[in-house]
Design a protein around this motif. Structure first.
Motif: not given
Length: 133
Positions: A52, A55-56, A61, A63, A66, A69
């Motif tokens: 997460a 991804e964040a 990108s 929240n 994330a 994911r």
């Protein structure tokens, strides 16, 4: 005849030894299963928080991305009642170089195959801090 008595006494001793050792062995087996499950749960939370966070911190990108994911990882590993938090707000709004914090938590009780017989219900949490790219 004396030989038969010795055999019967030995069988009795073996039965008593078994009766004394069986609860200890059972406790060790189930305790090992419970401990292994909690280690697996904690590691799953670590992996989900890390993914997460990765991804964040990506440019563009959010929240929500994330969370999707991390949720995918947690659901694939059948973690129950998990929560995913971003304590310092929306990662999309963070400037480059700012910290992004992700916390992933789950209770141990619903995630235990033995229903928490050996470990009381606690909330396990994994926190990851990464720098926005």
């Amino acid at each position: 005849m004396p030989r038969k008595r010795k055999m019967n006494r030995r069988r009795g001793a073996a039965a008593v030894e078994f009766a004394v050792c069986l609860p200890v062995l059972t406790l060790m087996v189930f305790g090992s299963i419970e401990a292994s499950t909690m280690i697996f749960l904690k590691q799953t939370l670590n992996v989900a928080a890390y993914e997460a966070g990765r991804e964040a911190i990506r440019s563009g990108s959010s929240n929500a991305n994330a969370t999707v994911r991390a949720s995918g990882i947690l659901q694939n590993r059948e973690v129950q009642d998990f929560t995913i938090r971003f304590p310092n707000g929306e990662s999309f709004d963070a400037q480059r170089g700012q910290d992004i914090i992700v916390e992933v938590s789950a209770p141990s009780g619903p995630n235990s195959p033995l229903l928490g017989e050996f470990i009381s219900n606690r909330i396990l949490t994994s926190t990851v801090v990464m720098v926005k790219q």
